[in-house]
Scaffold this motif. Structure first.
Motif, PDB file in Angstrom:
ATOM      1  N   SER A  65      -8.582  16.983  -6.887  1.00 23.56           N
ATOM      2  CA  SER A  65      -8.704  15.625  -7.157  1.00 23.56           C
ATOM      3  C   SER A  65      -7.228  15.505  -7.601  1.00 23.56           C
ATOM      4  O   SER A  65      -6.552  14.485  -7.279  1.00 23.56           O
ATOM      5  CB  SER A  65      -8.970  15.403  -9.201  1.00 23.56           C
ATOM      6  OG  SER A  65      -8.093  16.875  -9.532  1.00 23.56           O
ATOM      7  N   ASN A  66      -6.136  16.505  -7.946  1.00 28.54           N
ATOM      8  CA  ASN A  66      -4.623  16.539  -7.144  1.00 28.54           C
ATOM      9  C   ASN A  66      -4.189  16.022  -5.944  1.00 28.54           C
ATOM     10  O   ASN A  66      -3.129  15.676  -5.701  1.00 28.54           O
ATOM     11  CB  ASN A  66      -4.260  18.095  -7.907  1.00 28.54           C
ATOM     12  CG  ASN A  66      -4.212  18.596  -9.136  1.00 28.54           C
ATOM     13  OD1 ASN A  66      -4.144  17.632 -10.004  1.00 28.54           O
ATOM     14  ND2 ASN A  66      -4.459  20.002  -9.604  1.00 28.54           N
ATOM     15  N   VAL A  67      -5.394  16.859  -5.004  1.00 32.27           N
ATOM     16  CA  VAL A  67      -5.034  16.019  -3.888  1.00 32.27           C
ATOM     17  C   VAL A  67      -4.839  14.243  -3.585  1.00 32.27           C
ATOM     18  O   VAL A  67      -4.079  14.361  -3.115  1.00 32.27           O
ATOM     19  CB  VAL A  67      -5.402  17.366  -3.168  1.00 32.27           C
ATOM     20  CG1 VAL A  67      -5.177  16.683  -1.360  1.00 32.27           C
ATOM     21  CG2 VAL A  67      -4.957  18.791  -2.565  1.00 32.27           C
ATOM     22  N   LEU A  68      -5.860  14.360  -3.548  1.00 35.31           N
ATOM     23  CA  LEU A  68      -6.245  13.009  -3.921  1.00 35.31           C
ATOM     24  C   LEU A  68      -4.887  12.257  -4.402  1.00 35.31           C
ATOM     25  O   LEU A  68      -4.743  11.344  -4.020  1.00 35.31           O
ATOM     26  CB  LEU A  68      -7.049  12.495  -4.122  1.00 35.31           C
ATOM     27  CG  LEU A  68      -8.147  11.321  -4.378  1.00 35.31           C
ATOM     28  CD1 LEU A  68      -8.528  10.119  -3.030  1.00 35.31           C
ATOM     29  CD2 LEU A  68      -9.485  11.012  -4.694  1.00 35.31           C
ATOM     30  N   VAL A  69      -5.012  12.620  -5.923  1.00 30.26           N
ATOM     31  CA  VAL A  69      -4.117  11.118  -6.817  1.00 30.26           C
ATOM     32  C   VAL A  69      -2.906  11.491  -6.031  1.00 30.26           C
ATOM     33  O   VAL A  69      -1.870  10.245  -5.416  1.00 30.26           O
ATOM     34  CB  VAL A  69      -3.951  12.290  -7.873  1.00 30.26           C
ATOM     35  CG1 VAL A  69      -2.098  11.067  -8.872  1.00 30.26           C
ATOM     36  CG2 VAL A  69      -4.917  12.268  -8.629  1.00 30.26           C
ATOM     37  N   GLY A  70      -2.214  12.624  -5.034  1.00 31.36           N
ATOM     38  CA  GLY A  70      -0.540  12.855  -4.524  1.00 31.36           C
ATOM     39  C   GLY A  70      -0.954  12.183  -3.238  1.00 31.36           C
ATOM     40  O   GLY A  70      -0.116  11.821  -3.346  1.00 31.36           O
ATOM     41  N   LEU A  71      -1.769  12.148  -2.242  1.00 32.38           N
ATOM     42  CA  LEU A  71      -1.762  11.691  -1.388  1.00 32.38           C
ATOM     43  C   LEU A  71      -2.292  10.244  -1.718  1.00 32.38           C
ATOM     44  O   LEU A  71      -1.205   9.798  -1.008  1.00 32.38           O
ATOM     45  CB  LEU A  71      -3.247  12.447  -0.980  1.00 32.38           C
ATOM     46  CG  LEU A  71      -3.001  11.537   0.844  1.00 32.38           C
ATOM     47  CD1 LEU A  71      -2.358  12.156   1.806  1.00 32.38           C
ATOM     48  CD2 LEU A  71      -4.536  12.119   1.801  1.00 32.38           C
ATOM     49  N   VAL A  72      -2.802   9.489  -2.646  1.00 29.85           N
ATOM     50  CA  VAL A  72      -2.798   8.242  -2.435  1.00 29.85           C
ATOM     51  C   VAL A  72      -1.792   8.339  -3.161  1.00 29.85           C
ATOM     52  O   VAL A  72      -0.517   7.264  -2.282  1.00 29.85           O
ATOM     53  CB  VAL A  72      -3.759   8.029  -4.103  1.00 29.85           C
ATOM     54  CG1 VAL A  72      -3.229   6.149  -3.746  1.00 29.85           C
ATOM     55  CG2 VAL A  72      -5.201   8.020  -2.716  1.00 29.85           C
ATOM     56  N   VAL A  73      -0.669   8.475  -3.514  1.00 29.16           N
ATOM     57  CA  VAL A  73       0.849   8.408  -4.729  1.00 29.16           C
ATOM     58  C   VAL A  73       1.317   8.083  -3.211  1.00 29.16           C
ATOM     59  O   VAL A  73       2.727   7.306  -3.366  1.00 29.16           O
ATOM     60  CB  VAL A  73       1.036   8.981  -5.654  1.00 29.16           C
ATOM     61  CG1 VAL A  73       2.565   8.479  -6.523  1.00 29.16           C
ATOM     62  CG2 VAL A  73       0.027   7.964  -7.203  1.00 29.16           C
ATOM     63  N   GLY A  74       1.953   9.542  -2.433  1.00 29.22           N
ATOM     64  CA  GLY A  74       2.909   9.617  -1.713  1.00 29.22           C
ATOM     65  C   GLY A  74       3.012   9.056  -0.411  1.00 29.22           C
ATOM     66  O   GLY A  74       3.228   8.354  -0.434  1.00 29.22           O
ATOM     67  N   THR A  75       1.970   8.401  -0.275  1.00 28.97           N
ATOM     68  CA  THR A  75       1.663   7.029   0.917  1.00 28.97           C
ATOM     69  C   THR A  75       1.499   6.114   0.661  1.00 28.97           C
ATOM     70  O   THR A  75       2.881   5.082   1.783  1.00 28.97           O
ATOM     71  CB  THR A  75      -0.196   7.469   1.415  1.00 28.97           C
ATOM     72  OG1 THR A  75      -0.525   8.815   1.550  1.00 28.97           O
ATOM     73  CG2 THR A  75      -0.462   6.236   2.487  1.00 28.97           C
ATOM     74  N   VAL A  76       1.453   5.694  -0.490  1.00 29.56           N
ATOM     75  CA  VAL A  76       1.711   4.070  -1.098  1.00 29.56           C
ATOM     76  C   VAL A  76       3.476   4.421  -1.126  1.00 29.56           C
ATOM     77  O   VAL A  76       3.719   3.196  -0.942  1.00 29.56           O
ATOM     78  CB  VAL A  76       1.341   3.945  -2.625  1.00 29.56           C
ATOM     79  CG1 VAL A  76       1.684   2.528  -3.181  1.00 29.56           C
ATOM     80  CG2 VAL A  76      -0.112   4.018  -2.308  1.00 29.56           C
ATOM     81  N   VAL A  77       4.303   5.403  -1.590  1.00 32.82           N
ATOM     82  CA  VAL A  77       5.835   5.488  -1.725  1.00 32.82           C
ATOM     83  C   VAL A  77       5.948   5.252  -0.283  1.00 32.82           C
ATOM     84  O   VAL A  77       7.082   4.603  -0.261  1.00 32.82           O
ATOM     85  CB  VAL A  77       6.103   6.437  -2.928  1.00 32.82           C
ATOM     86  CG1 VAL A  77       7.589   6.646  -2.764  1.00 32.82           C
ATOM     87  CG2 VAL A  77       5.241   6.126  -4.057  1.00 32.82           C
ATOM     88  N   ALA A  78       5.458   5.955   0.222  1.00 32.70           N
ATOM     89  CA  ALA A  78       6.027   6.089   1.579  1.00 32.70           C
ATOM     90  C   ALA A  78       5.968   4.515   2.724  1.00 32.70           C
ATOM     91  O   ALA A  78       6.797   4.399   3.199  1.00 32.70           O
ATOM     92  CB  ALA A  78       4.987   6.873   2.430  1.00 32.70           C
ATOM     93  N   ILE A  79       4.725   3.848   2.574  1.00 37.17           N
ATOM     94  CA  ILE A  79       4.865   3.223   2.764  1.00 37.17           C
ATOM     95  C   ILE A  79       5.476   1.726   2.371  1.00 37.17           C
ATOM     96  O   ILE A  79       6.350   1.389   3.375  1.00 37.17           O
ATOM     97  CB  ILE A  79       2.980   1.975   2.695  1.00 37.17           C
ATOM     98  CG1 ILE A  79       1.861   2.931   3.675  1.00 37.17           C
ATOM     99  CG2 ILE A  79       3.132   0.577   3.538  1.00 37.17           C
ATOM    100  CD1 ILE A  79       1.257   2.812   3.665  1.00 37.17           C
ATOM    101  N   GLY A  80       5.518   1.374   1.213  1.00 37.42           N
ATOM    102  CA  GLY A  80       7.165   0.756   1.019  1.00 37.42           C
ATOM    103  C   GLY A  80       7.973   1.295   0.954  1.00 37.42           C
ATOM    104  O   GLY A  80       9.023   0.059   1.282  1.00 37.42           O
TER     105      GLY A  80
END
Length: 255
Positions: A65-80
């Motif tokens: 669950s920690n991996v999933l949340v961190g992966l989504v947040v990090g990906t969204v921030v990186a794309i932006g």
């Protein structure tokens, strides 16, 4: 060749190699009489994994669950950040050094500091660490993909009076998706590693990293290896999920 045959052919070599390694490992431990506290045998680790399966599952869910949340947040921030960097030179000049600095940031120093800031009962520090680790490969690959657009294609859209938003939707972003998924394949594995390592430095004792540390400190090395096996399985789940998502997107794009 059918799809099943191609799949079997691609999976056969690693399965054979893994079986050979495990057989050699077992033979080495038994034949050389290596003590369990030095190197447990695969059969001992498998026995512990079977006995602790519910606990391994619970710990894997907590870490996952920690991996999933961190992966989504990090990906969204990186794309932006990558999209912004391609539109403004000053943002590019700011973000590129920042990404380089983040890439060398040690987890062993970041995890205790974040635990102190947010408290040892919060999952926020671990998710933030995962997001930081994920940010760099996704940002670098997405930025490269956004810059790989052929000038002739961009000129064609300009000739048709396409707006910047239409150009991004039709040309730039679809063309960058292969680069994005390259970054995600890297990030999906490193995200699990960073989450497990972050759990070594205190906080909630409910994840795989915490269980590995606790088992090793009690000299239960076969148990510790069983939790390591759970971490490997969790990493494979995220990696294969990324591959599956990439194939779905590629199929929709007709690639």
């Amino acid at each position: 060749m059918t799809a099943v045959a191609r799949t079997a052919r691609s999976w056969l070599p690693p399965l054979v190699l893994g079986s050979v390694v495990l057989a050699g490992w077992q033979a080495l431990v038994v034949g050389a009489g290596i003590k369990p506290y030095l190197l447990p045998s695969p059969t001992a680790i498998a026995a512990q994994a079977g006995a602790l399966a519910p606990l391994i599952w619970t710990a894997a869910v907590a870490t996952g669950s920690n991996v999933l949340v961190g992966l989504v947040v990090g990906t969204v921030v990186a794309i932006g950040a990558a999209i912004a960097a391609t539109r403004a030179r000053w943002i590019d000049a700011l973000m590129s050094p920042t990404a380089a600095a983040v890439s060398v940031m040690p987890i062993v120093a970041l995890a205790p500091a974040l635990n102190t800031m947010f408290g040892t009962t919060s999952t926020t520090p671990r998710r933030m660490i995962v997001a930081v680790v994920v940010f760099v490969p996704v940002f670098v690959n997405m930025l490269r993909g956004l810059r790989e657009v052929q000038p002739v294609h961009r000129d064609l859209l300009r000739a048709y009076a396409a707006t910047p938003r239409q150009t991004a939707r039709v040309l730039t972003i679809p063309g960058s998706l292969p680069f994005l998924f390259t970054g995600l394949r890297i990030a999906s594995s490193t995200a699990v590693i960073s989450a497990v390592v972050a759990e070594y430095f205190g906080g909630l004792q409910n994840g795989l990293g915490s269980r590995i540390t606790a088992a090793a400190s009690n000299s239960a090395y076969a148990r510790a290896w069983a939790y390591v096996l759970g971490a490997i399985a969790l990493g494979l789940v995220f990696y294969l999920a990324t591959l599956a998502l990439e194939r779905v997107v590629a199929r929709r794009q007709g690639r």
